[in-house]
Design a protein around this motif. Structure first.
Motif, PDB file in Angstrom:
ATOM      1  N   VAL A 249      37.920  83.378 -38.307  1.00 18.03           N
ATOM      2  CA  VAL A 249      37.789  81.928 -38.453  1.00 18.03           C
ATOM      3  C   VAL A 249      39.019  81.491 -39.226  1.00 18.03           C
ATOM      4  O   VAL A 249      39.095  81.687 -40.439  1.00 18.03           O
ATOM      5  N   PRO A 250      40.025  80.949 -38.519  1.00 14.65           N
ATOM      6  CA  PRO A 250      41.264  80.603 -39.206  1.00 14.65           C
ATOM      7  C   PRO A 250      41.111  79.410 -40.141  1.00 14.65           C
ATOM      8  O   PRO A 250      40.522  78.402 -39.784  1.00 14.65           O
ATOM      9  N   HIS A 251      41.608  79.562 -41.347  1.00 10.77           N
ATOM     10  CA  HIS A 251      41.638  78.489 -42.363  1.00 10.77           C
ATOM     11  C   HIS A 251      43.033  78.467 -42.966  1.00 10.77           C
ATOM     12  O   HIS A 251      43.397  79.426 -43.635  1.00 10.77           O
ATOM     13  N   PRO A 252      43.828  77.460 -42.815  1.00 10.76           N
ATOM     14  CA  PRO A 252      43.635  76.299 -41.943  1.00 10.76           C
ATOM     15  C   PRO A 252      43.807  76.726 -40.487  1.00 10.76           C
ATOM     16  O   PRO A 252      44.211  77.857 -40.222  1.00 10.76           O
ATOM     17  N   PRO A 253      43.523  75.820 -39.554  1.00  7.71           N
ATOM     18  CA  PRO A 253      43.648  76.179 -38.135  1.00  7.71           C
ATOM     19  C   PRO A 253      45.045  76.716 -37.821  1.00  7.71           C
ATOM     20  O   PRO A 253      46.046  76.202 -38.320  1.00  7.71           O
TER      21      PRO A 253
ATOM     22  N   ALA B 264      43.037  71.218 -35.214  1.00  2.77           N
ATOM     23  CA  ALA B 264      42.618  70.898 -36.578  1.00  2.77           C
ATOM     24  C   ALA B 264      41.341  70.070 -36.620  1.00  2.77           C
ATOM     25  O   ALA B 264      40.497  70.271 -37.497  1.00  2.77           O
TER      26      ALA B 264
ATOM     27  N   ALA C 299      38.227  72.325 -36.600  1.00  2.00           N
ATOM     28  CA  ALA C 299      38.101  73.389 -37.588  1.00  2.00           C
ATOM     29  C   ALA C 299      36.854  73.173 -38.443  1.00  2.00           C
ATOM     30  O   ALA C 299      36.462  72.043 -38.666  1.00  2.00           O
ATOM     31  N   PRO C 300      36.201  74.238 -38.895  1.00  2.00           N
ATOM     32  CA  PRO C 300      36.583  75.612 -38.609  1.00  2.00           C
ATOM     33  C   PRO C 300      36.046  76.055 -37.235  1.00  2.00           C
ATOM     34  O   PRO C 300      34.904  75.811 -36.900  1.00  2.00           O
ATOM     35  N   TYR C 301      36.906  76.664 -36.465  1.00  2.00           N
ATOM     36  CA  TYR C 301      36.519  77.233 -35.180  1.00  2.00           C
ATOM     37  C   TYR C 301      36.695  78.737 -35.262  1.00  2.00           C
ATOM     38  O   TYR C 301      37.212  79.257 -36.243  1.00  2.00           O
ATOM     39  N   ASN C 302      36.259  79.432 -34.245  1.00  6.65           N
ATOM     40  CA  ASN C 302      36.325  80.884 -34.277  1.00  6.65           C
ATOM     41  C   ASN C 302      37.099  81.417 -33.091  1.00  6.65           C
ATOM     42  O   ASN C 302      37.241  80.744 -32.079  1.00  6.65           O
TER      43      ASN C 302
ATOM     44  N   ASP D  82      33.987  74.064 -32.578  1.00  2.00           N
ATOM     45  CA  ASP D  82      33.306  74.139 -33.873  1.00  2.00           C
ATOM     46  C   ASP D  82      31.794  74.015 -33.751  1.00  2.00           C
ATOM     47  O   ASP D  82      31.111  73.746 -34.725  1.00  2.00           O
TER      48      ASP D  82
END
Length: 152
Positions: free
Chosen positions: A76-80, A86, A89-92, A119
């Motif tokens: 799960v990228p943080h930040p996108p 964006a 987010a948060p997406y996987n 998301d």
């Protein structure tokens, strides 16, 4: 229909001669994996390629899969990682090990339904080993395999 921002940085996958059938089958809602057509071998292979890495045959076919698998890994990228995503987010991004072919792993997104936003699944619900099923969503000019939990 999926949100247009989903297609912003990744408009169309590169479909070479070897991979084009994968995308054609996906457009029909089928998950198929390239297999060696040599009866003495018959090994599945992904990504698609012209020659079997096991027996070196250039003969291939496409085997229909059930679309069932399990989550092998995820992030799960943080930040996108991609600014165009964006807003979702948060997406996987998940890696799925196919039930019929544990050595074959596909990357995609875990979503609540085929056409749901990226998301749509709370990241806290994602578990390694969770059983998933392939679904297909038209995104821009391509149909993408995505994944839903077998038991939400």
């Amino acid at each position: 229909m999926a949100d247009a921002t989903e297609t912003a940085p990744l408009l169309t996958p590169t479909a070479d001669d070897d991979g084009a059938p994968f995308w054609a089958y996906a457009a029909r809602g089928e998950l198929r994996i390239q297999t060696c057509a040599n009866p003495a071998c018959a090994e599945l292979r992904f990504p698609p390629r012209p020659c079997c890495p096991h027996c070196h045959s250039f003969d291939s076919a496409w085997r229909r899969m059930s679309g069932r698998g399990r989550i092998w890994s995820y992030v799960v990228p943080h930040p996108p990682l991609l600014p165009a995503y964006a807003a979702q987010a948060p997406y996987n991004a998940i890696v799925v090990e196919l039930a019929e072919a544990p050595r074959i792993r596909l990357v995609g997104n875990l979503v609540a339904a085929a056409d749901a936003r990226l998301d749509s699944v709370d990241p806290a619900r994602i578990r390694i080993g969770a059983r998933v099923q392939a679904v297909f969503a038209r995104v821009g000019d391509v149909t993408l395999p995505r994944w839903v939990l077998e038991r939400p």
